[in-house]
Design an enzyme around this catalytic site. Sequence first.
Site, PDB file in Angstrom:
ATOM      1  N   GLU A 250       0.992  -1.133   0.043  1.00 13.68           N
ATOM      2  CA  GLU A 250       0.043   0.020  -0.006  1.00 13.68           C
ATOM      3  C   GLU A 250       0.899   1.261  -0.009  1.00 13.68           C
ATOM      4  OE1 GLU A 250      -3.267   0.036  -0.157  1.00 13.68           O
ATOM      5  OE2 GLU A 250      -3.869  -1.628   0.259  1.00 13.68           O
ATOM      6  N   CYS A 284      -1.916   8.902   2.706  1.00  7.94           N
ATOM      7  CA  CYS A 284      -1.663   8.604   1.417  1.00  7.94           C
ATOM      8  C   CYS A 284      -2.674   8.881   0.149  1.00  7.94           C
ATOM      9  CB  CYS A 284      -1.668   6.797   1.271  1.00  7.94           C
ATOM     10  SG  CYS A 284      -3.114   6.402   2.092  1.00  7.94           S
ATOM     11  N   GLU A 385       4.910  12.961  -4.620  1.00  7.62           N
ATOM     12  CA  GLU A 385       4.044  12.860  -3.561  1.00  7.62           C
ATOM     13  C   GLU A 385       4.930  13.757  -2.254  1.00  7.62           C
ATOM     14  OE1 GLU A 385       4.060   9.499  -0.827  1.00  7.62           O
ATOM     15  OE2 GLU A 385       1.928   9.685  -0.737  1.00  7.62           O
TER      16      GLU A 385
HETATM   17  P1  NAD Z   1       8.562   4.820   5.143  1.00  7.83           P
HETATM   18  O1  NAD Z   1       8.478   4.030   3.733  1.00  7.83           O
HETATM   19  O2  NAD Z   1       9.476   5.520   5.186  1.00  7.83           O
HETATM   20  O3  NAD Z   1       8.412   3.685   6.291  1.00  7.83           O
HETATM   21  C1  NAD Z   1       7.217   2.637   6.177  1.00  7.83           C
HETATM   22  C2  NAD Z   1       7.720   1.542   7.095  1.00  7.83           C
HETATM   23  O4  NAD Z   1       8.997   0.894   6.535  1.00  7.83           O
HETATM   24  C3  NAD Z   1       8.616   1.885   8.442  1.00  7.83           C
HETATM   25  O5  NAD Z   1       8.056   1.100   9.390  1.00  7.83           O
HETATM   26  C4  NAD Z   1       9.953   1.976   8.211  1.00  7.83           C
HETATM   27  O6  NAD Z   1      10.757   1.722   9.205  1.00  7.83           O
HETATM   28  C5  NAD Z   1      10.112   0.562   7.298  1.00  7.83           C
HETATM   29  N1  NAD Z   1      11.061   0.314   6.380  1.00  7.83           N
HETATM   30  C6  NAD Z   1      11.728   1.314   5.699  1.00  7.83           C
HETATM   31  N2  NAD Z   1      12.840   0.725   4.827  1.00  7.83           N
HETATM   32  C7  NAD Z   1      12.662  -0.574   5.083  1.00  7.83           C
HETATM   33  C8  NAD Z   1      13.471  -1.753   4.468  1.00  7.83           C
HETATM   34  N3  NAD Z   1      14.380  -1.536   3.661  1.00  7.83           N
HETATM   35  N4  NAD Z   1      13.037  -3.007   4.943  1.00  7.83           N
HETATM   36  C9  NAD Z   1      11.824  -3.088   5.936  1.00  7.83           C
HETATM   37  N5  NAD Z   1      11.073  -1.876   6.537  1.00  7.83           N
HETATM   38  C10 NAD Z   1      11.627  -1.046   5.869  1.00  7.83           C
HETATM   39  O7  NAD Z   1       6.940   5.385   4.977  1.00  7.83           O
HETATM   40  P2  NAD Z   1       6.717   6.472   5.867  1.00  7.83           P
HETATM   41  O8  NAD Z   1       7.159   7.615   5.551  1.00  7.83           O
HETATM   42  O9  NAD Z   1       6.554   6.032   7.329  1.00  7.83           O
HETATM   43  O10 NAD Z   1       5.177   6.666   5.497  1.00  7.83           O
HETATM   44  C11 NAD Z   1       4.568   7.506   4.589  1.00  7.83           C
HETATM   45  C12 NAD Z   1       4.236   6.885   3.238  1.00  7.83           C
HETATM   46  O11 NAD Z   1       3.349   5.704   3.413  1.00  7.83           O
HETATM   47  C13 NAD Z   1       3.645   7.671   2.149  1.00  7.83           C
HETATM   48  O12 NAD Z   1       4.584   7.361   1.005  1.00  7.83           O
HETATM   49  C14 NAD Z   1       2.180   7.103   2.226  1.00  7.83           C
HETATM   50  O13 NAD Z   1       1.635   7.750   1.009  1.00  7.83           O
HETATM   51  C15 NAD Z   1       2.468   5.993   2.390  1.00  7.83           C
HETATM   52  N6  NAD Z   1       1.090   5.312   3.191  1.00  7.83           N
HETATM   53  C16 NAD Z   1       0.410   4.669   1.962  1.00  7.83           C
HETATM   54  C17 NAD Z   1      -0.771   4.320   2.644  1.00  7.83           C
HETATM   55  C18 NAD Z   1      -1.797   3.453   1.776  1.00  7.83           C
HETATM   56  O14 NAD Z   1      -2.520   2.872   2.463  1.00  7.83           O
HETATM   57  N7  NAD Z   1      -1.485   3.193   0.575  1.00  7.83           N
HETATM   58  C19 NAD Z   1      -1.320   4.520   3.841  1.00  7.83           C
HETATM   59  C20 NAD Z   1      -0.477   5.318   4.574  1.00  7.83           C
HETATM   60  C21 NAD Z   1       0.672   5.876   4.210  1.00  7.83           C
END
Ligand code: NAD
Length: 492
Positions: A250, A284, A385
């Site tokens: 997502e 998102c 974004e």
């Molecule tokens: P992010 O990608 O920085 O982090 C998300 C999670 O992934 C965190 O727990 C992080 O520690 C983990 N992570 C990062 N690198 C990783 C790796 N190499 N291996 C495993 N885990 C890893 O996202 P964010 O900044 O926390 O959230 C914002 C983003 O999330 C925005 O792009 C937003 O659009 C998206 N989002 C999508 C939805 C949806 O349902 N489509 C909902 C909410 C947020």
Amino acid sequence: MQTYQHYIGGQWHAPTGGGYIESRNPWDGRPWAQIARGSARDAEMAVEAADAAFRDPAWAGLTPTQRGKLLGRVADLIESNARRLAELETRDNGKLFAEMHAQARYIPEWFRYFGGLADKIQGAVIPLDKPGYFNFTRREPLGVIVAITPWNSPLLLLTWKLAPLLAAGNTVVIKPSEHTSASTLEFARLFGEAGFPPGVVNVVTGFGAEVGQPLVTHPKVSKIAFTGSDANGRLIYQSAAASLKKVSLELGGKSPNIVFDDADIEQAIHGVLSGIFAASGQTCIAGSRLLVQRSIYRTFLDRLVERAATAKLGDPMHPETQIGPVTTEAQLAKVLEYIEIGKAEGAVPLCGGVRASGGGIDSGWFVEPTIFGDVNNRMRIAQEEIFGPVLCAIPFDTEEDAIRLSNDSVYGLGAGVWTRSIERALRMSQAIQSGTVWVNTYRAVSFMSPFGGYKQSGIGRESGMEAIDAYLQTKSVWIAAGAKVDNPFVIR
Ligand code: NAD
């Protein structure tokens, strides 16, 4: 300051590396908690606990009805703890308490819905074309799931994974965002209280590269359910490919909110404002591209800017606050950088365009609600974004233009259409390439309705009945009922 440990096998575990990460309150920038800084060893321990629990009769031996009842019990516990959980979320991510509390009170419905589905997971008897055989299918859980969540709505987005995966009989290791882990740890405790056997729900905290990555590559993990940025989604998809794990993603969006000249303008203004400024634009599904029909473009923008200027920025715990801070200092810097990119591209901020200050908010991470006028859809601020309170307004002439501009994006998560014409609403909802289309409303979600992305906004769907299929696999069972093995060298 509160200290949080990993939650593994029903117990609190200090990080094996001994390190902690500070969690800071976006409202005043001060650290208020520290969470365990996980490592590959912690990830290993959590996966082993989840794997043992998956095979243990205490979980595997439950009837689906018993599993469903456990989900119902945890729903009741979440309901009675909703206020406390929402306070933790606001302290961690700075989103309005009113929004986090509404989410925390709604979350139990996912557990009730999927708890109800647990004993309706059925295989089929196949009316085979071959006589002498009885063939049926079984729907079986996948095993250990890793759920990785972001910081903007930690518990809601976790719930979208947790409720169906548990209803299907899997176990889980959760890796919440390093910025917002507290509520997830308190949430996990409730599963123990509800009677889930130890090891069914585990949480390890820390940085993605340090503890997330070892989870993604662990051989005993069957599936990664990820919500976050598309950059990390891509990385996780690639890493999971090495061991052919199932993956659901997502990801982000650049959702269009499209206003036609026959719309109810007052309603459209509300929908557009809440689409981008709710949660300080950190959703998102933020309606971050505003497409307005040229005949009403000027008057609509004037009214929108006037209304945006009245938004009350302040303490997210305060009931009168309308816009809170952004979640991290890094996010503040990123949003301000995009505003500068927009200006350099020639877009003009009609309001905002700077860090917000004064009125007692200087120590928080606030951005003025910003509306860029006359944006070209090819500009970076219209394509990438931003994840902040920044709206890009783009004029259009015809319905065809609106469709073309809407679909001119690598993303396809959500879209809003504002019109009084039912024919146009139907045409637009068919033509727009996105997982959700809202007509004369925006940001509505339900446990009953599927949610997910077209194009680079993701893979898979959450919520609704089909969500449970993402955590099941089908086995086909053949039983000879009269058929004999006559020629052993020929496939039957
Ligand atoms: P992010 O990608 O920085 O982090 C998300 C999670 O992934 C965190 O727990 C992080 O520690 C983990 N992570 C990062 N690198 C990783 C790796 N190499 N291996 C495993 N885990 C890893 O996202 P964010 O900044 O926390 O959230 C914002 C983003 O999330 C925005 O792009 C937003 O659009 C998206 N989002 C999508 C939805 C949806 O349902 N489509 C909902 C909410 C947020």
